[in-house]
Design a protein around this motif. Structure first.
Motif, mmCIF file in Angstrom:
data_model
loop_
_atom_site.group_PDB
_atom_site.id
_atom_site.type_symbol
_atom_site.label_atom_id
_atom_site.label_comp_id
_atom_site.label_asym_id
_atom_site.label_seq_id
_atom_site.Cartn_x
_atom_site.Cartn_y
_atom_site.Cartn_z
ATOM 1 N N SER A 77 0.848 -1.197 0.000
ATOM 2 C CA SER A 77 0.000 0.000 0.000
ATOM 3 C C SER A 77 0.883 1.246 0.000
ATOM 4 O O SER A 77 2.079 1.173 0.316
ATOM 5 N N ASP A 78 0.278 2.387 -0.335
ATOM 6 C CA ASP A 78 1.038 3.639 -0.379
ATOM 7 C C ASP A 78 1.558 4.026 1.007
ATOM 8 O O ASP A 78 2.522 4.790 1.115
ATOM 9 N N HIS A 80 3.268 2.391 2.821
ATOM 10 C CA HIS A 80 4.623 1.849 3.013
ATOM 11 C C HIS A 80 5.709 2.710 2.377
ATOM 12 O O HIS A 80 6.900 2.483 2.630
ATOM 13 N N ILE A 81 5.301 3.670 1.555
ATOM 14 C CA ILE A 81 6.309 4.421 0.788
ATOM 15 C C ILE A 81 7.206 5.289 1.684
ATOM 16 O O ILE A 81 8.437 5.230 1.551
ATOM 17 N N LYS A 85 11.242 5.165 1.794
ATOM 18 C CA LYS A 85 11.971 6.306 1.226
ATOM 19 C C LYS A 85 12.996 6.853 2.216
ATOM 20 O O LYS A 85 14.095 7.258 1.828
ATOM 21 N N ARG A 164 5.919 0.080 -8.737
ATOM 22 C CA ARG A 164 5.612 1.510 -8.893
ATOM 23 C C ARG A 164 5.830 2.245 -7.565
ATOM 24 O O ARG A 164 6.429 3.322 -7.529
ATOM 25 N N ARG A 165 5.396 1.651 -6.464
ATOM 26 C CA ARG A 165 5.611 2.284 -5.151
ATOM 27 C C ARG A 165 7.096 2.320 -4.803
ATOM 28 O O ARG A 165 7.584 3.298 -4.220
ATOM 29 N N GLN A 168 8.503 5.193 -6.383
ATOM 30 C CA GLN A 168 8.145 6.416 -5.649
ATOM 31 C C GLN A 168 9.005 6.591 -4.397
ATOM 32 O O GLN A 168 9.264 7.713 -3.973
#
Ligand code: FNR
Length: 364
Positions: A77-78, A80-81, A85, A164-165, A168
């Motif tokens: 899920s987003d 986790h970004i 990062k 994709r994530r 990011q």
């Protein structure tokens, strides 16, 4: 003096590594809800301070149900970004590069914890899935349910969304985990794949899941960045009757993988069945890497497995058996292992962080 190959930079697409020493992915079972936190920053950050060319983040789940244990890292899920990062930014700030290993554990998921004993309520026994139902690893694992064709498509899409994530989060590469008996390896091997549809039977059919996953990841990850795949070259069950996964099939699939746009194959072995017999010894998996390197030109190869010494690592590259070496346990023992390797090869790379430069200056 000639710089040892181990300490010569290598460029893979737009990724240039300062040296050819890779930190192999290592599960730490230290996440809550899959999120990377302070533990991961320190654990992975110290390898950047130690001068590793590339750090691979542990097997990270592309679906919540694809975690090995409830404590695995995730990227489903987003949410986790940001945690990912933060680790990536720190590593980049200290001259190393970083990739993330994308995984679905399939029938080897929902293990009740390696260090922390998970509560039964934290496990997802109804959602343990695999290529084939009813075939479990051993009596400590749950019985998997067979994935439907629609569900296979969803898992493949989950790998793409995860890539994709990861982009990011700023990673330099993603490594698709098709080794060690996790879902993609379960599809490759006739020991674990008994399907009779287009995902089972012939080698082409058993490799279909992996190749479709590669295509999906390639489509969701920048074309200028490299993609790695980790594979087990064998199920190591030669002592048993019946078909299994072996180096011959690995070489064939490696050619398909290369043609699908994968840049690097990380060659490990085993992990697909409790019946395996493994002969651990220094460099025991190097012959597999060497076979792939010889027979699949155009695909870069990482050798891994009990590589613990700079001269040993350098010889693997000098003898053209691999393009890079990866190390797991010796990095846990010596986070500054690259400094040890450098000393063993009588070179002092200038990019080493302060902690190692003090050692170098004092000759220790
Ligand atoms: C591993 N290994 C591993 N492999 C992988 O592909 N994904 C992973 O997340 C993990 N997790 C993991 C955790 C820990 C604590 C260890 C020690 C190992 C396997 C690892 O990457 C490597 O292939 C083997 O350990 C062999 O290399 P060494 O340890 O002999 O250098």
């Amino acid at each position: 003096d000639k710089v040892p190959l181990l300490f010569q930079p290598i460029t893979i697409k737009n990724l240039t590594l300062a040296n050819r020493v890779v930190v192999a992915p290592m599960c730490q079972y230290s996440s809550k809800d899959g999120i990377m936190g302070d533990y991961h920053l320190v654990h992975l950050g110290r390898f950047a301070l130690g001068g590793a060319g590339l750090i691979l983040i542990e097997a990270t789940a592309v679906e919540a149900r694809g975690r090995i244990s409830p404590d695995d890292t995730g990227i489903w899920s987003d949410a986790h970004i940001p945690g990912t990062k933060r680790v990536v930014d720190f590593v980049h700030g200290h001259g190393s590069k970083i990739g993330i290993q994308l995984n679905h554990a399939g029938r080897k998921s929902s293990v009740p914890g390696y260090y922390r004993k998970s509560e039964p309520s934290e496990l997802w026994l109804d959602e343990v899935v695999g290529p084939t139902g009813n075939l479990r690893w051993d009596d400590k694992h749950f019985v998997p349910r067979e994935l439907s064709l629609d569900e296979i498509s969803e898992v493949i899409k989950a790998f793409g969304a995860a890539a994709r994530r990861a982009e990011q989060a700023g990673v330099d590469t993603v490594e698709i985990h098709a080794a060690h008996g996790y879902l993609l390896h379960q599809f490759l091997s006739p020991v674990t794949n008994k399907r009779t549809d287009k995902y089972g039977g012939s080698l082409e059919n058993r490799a279909r899941m992996l190749l479709e996953t590669i295509a999906e990841v390639r489509a969701n990850f920048p074309a200028e960045k490299p993609i790695f795949v980790r594979i087990s070259a064998s199920d190591n069950v030669e002592h048993l009757e019946g078909p299994s996964w072996d180096i011959e099939q690995t070489v064939q699939v490696a050619k398909w993988i290369r043609d699908a746009g994968v840049d690097v194959l990380h060659v490990s072995s085993a992990g697909n069945t409790a019946d395996q017999k493994i002969a651990y010894a220094p460099g025991y998996q190097v012959p597999y890497a060497e076979r792939v390197k010889k027979e699949v030109p155009g695909l870069l190869v990482i050798a891994v497995g009990v590589i613990t010494n700079g001269r040993q690592a350098e010889a693997i590259l000098q003898e053209d058996k691999a393009d890079m070496v990866a190390v797991a346990r010796a990095f846990l023992r010596y986070p500054n292992l690259v400094y040890n390797f450098a000393k063993e090869l009588s070179v002092i790379p200038r990019y080493l962080a302060q902690c190692n430069m003090f050692l170098a200056r004092s000759g220790l």
